[in-house]
Motif scaffolding. Sequence first.
Motif, short mmCIF file in Angstrom:
data_model
loop_
_atom_site.label_atom_id
_atom_site.label_comp_id
_atom_site.label_asym_id
_atom_site.label_seq_id
_atom_site.Cartn_x
_atom_site.Cartn_y
_atom_site.Cartn_z
N SER A 63 0.82 -1.19 0.00
CA SER A 63 0.00 0.00 0.00
C SER A 63 0.86 1.23 0.00
O SER A 63 2.02 1.21 0.37
N ASP A 64 0.25 2.28 -0.41
CA ASP A 64 0.87 3.59 -0.34
C ASP A 64 0.69 4.10 1.09
O ASP A 64 -0.39 3.92 1.67
N PRO A 65 1.71 4.71 1.70
CA PRO A 65 1.57 5.16 3.08
C PRO A 65 0.38 6.10 3.31
O PRO A 65 -0.33 5.97 4.31
N VAL A 66 0.13 7.00 2.39
CA VAL A 66 -1.00 7.93 2.55
C VAL A 66 -2.32 7.16 2.48
O VAL A 66 -3.23 7.42 3.26
N ASP A 67 -2.41 6.20 1.58
CA ASP A 67 -3.62 5.37 1.51
C ASP A 67 -3.82 4.60 2.82
O ASP A 67 -4.95 4.46 3.29
N ARG A 80 4.78 15.85 1.34
CA ARG A 80 5.83 15.60 2.32
C ARG A 80 5.83 14.11 2.64
O ARG A 80 4.78 13.50 2.72
N SER A 81 7.01 13.56 2.84
CA SER A 81 7.13 12.14 3.20
C SER A 81 7.09 11.97 4.71
O SER A 81 7.38 12.90 5.47
N LEU A 82 6.75 10.78 5.13
CA LEU A 82 6.75 10.45 6.55
C LEU A 82 8.18 10.32 7.06
O LEU A 82 9.05 9.82 6.35
N THR A 83 8.39 10.72 8.30
CA THR A 83 9.68 10.50 8.95
C THR A 83 9.60 9.19 9.72
O THR A 83 8.51 8.64 9.94
N VAL A 84 10.73 8.70 10.17
CA VAL A 84 10.76 7.47 10.96
C VAL A 84 9.93 7.65 12.24
O VAL A 84 9.18 6.75 12.63
N GLU A 85 10.04 8.81 12.86
CA GLU A 85 9.28 9.06 14.09
C GLU A 85 7.77 9.07 13.82
O GLU A 85 6.98 8.52 14.60
N MET A 86 7.35 9.65 12.72
CA MET A 86 5.92 9.65 12.36
C MET A 86 5.43 8.22 12.12
O MET A 86 4.34 7.85 12.58
N ILE A 87 6.24 7.44 11.42
CA ILE A 87 5.88 6.05 11.15
C ILE A 87 5.71 5.28 12.47
O ILE A 87 4.74 4.55 12.66
N ARG A 88 6.64 5.47 13.39
CA ARG A 88 6.55 4.80 14.69
C ARG A 88 5.28 5.21 15.43
O ARG A 88 4.54 4.37 15.94
N LYS A 89 4.99 6.51 15.47
CA LYS A 89 3.80 6.99 16.17
C LYS A 89 2.51 6.48 15.53
O LYS A 89 1.57 6.09 16.23
N LEU A 90 2.45 6.48 14.21
CA LEU A 90 1.26 5.98 13.51
C LEU A 90 1.06 4.49 13.76
O LEU A 90 -0.07 4.03 13.97
N HIS A 91 2.15 3.75 13.75
CA HIS A 91 2.05 2.31 14.01
C HIS A 91 1.59 2.04 15.44
O HIS A 91 0.65 1.27 15.67
N GLU A 142 4.71 -2.16 7.40
CA GLU A 142 4.86 -2.44 5.97
C GLU A 142 4.07 -1.48 5.11
O GLU A 142 4.50 -1.09 4.03
N SER A 143 2.89 -1.08 5.58
CA SER A 143 2.05 -0.16 4.83
C SER A 143 2.60 1.26 4.89
O SER A 143 2.48 2.02 3.94
N LEU A 144 3.19 1.62 6.02
CA LEU A 144 3.72 2.97 6.18
C LEU A 144 5.07 3.15 5.48
O LEU A 144 5.44 4.27 5.14
#
Length: 122
Positions: free
Chosen positions: A58-62, A96-107, A115-117
């Motif tokens: 998936s696309d991270p935004v999706d 804008r792309s996601l940062t590692v910190e954003m990915i962690r918080k969203l997860h 994997e999706s992020l």
Amino acid sequence: MNPSVIHPIRTDEDYRTALARVREIFHAPDDSPEADELEVLTILVHDYEQRTVTWGPSDPVDAIKFAMERLNLRPRDLVPYLGASSRVAEILGRRRSLTVEMIRKLHEGLGIPFESLIGASS
């Protein structure tokens, strides 16, 4: 879902009930019993989704938009995960792309699979 009785999520009805409760207590203060309940429910929801939902690439935004729809969230609800509302708009608008910190918080906060992020660049 009765907040004093948390049980495994085994059916779609259990799943919908758990998601409704997550929406109710989503903004609970960190040191409250509801915050503890939210943490346990998100683990149970994630486990159920891992067992029952087929997650394709998936696309991270999706993935974020899917989680927003599933949890009945608005863009302003993403501020704790992504930063200021202008940054939320940039991410959802694919500027804008996601940062590692954003990915962690969203997860951790919304249960979106890593994997999706991490998918294709946003």
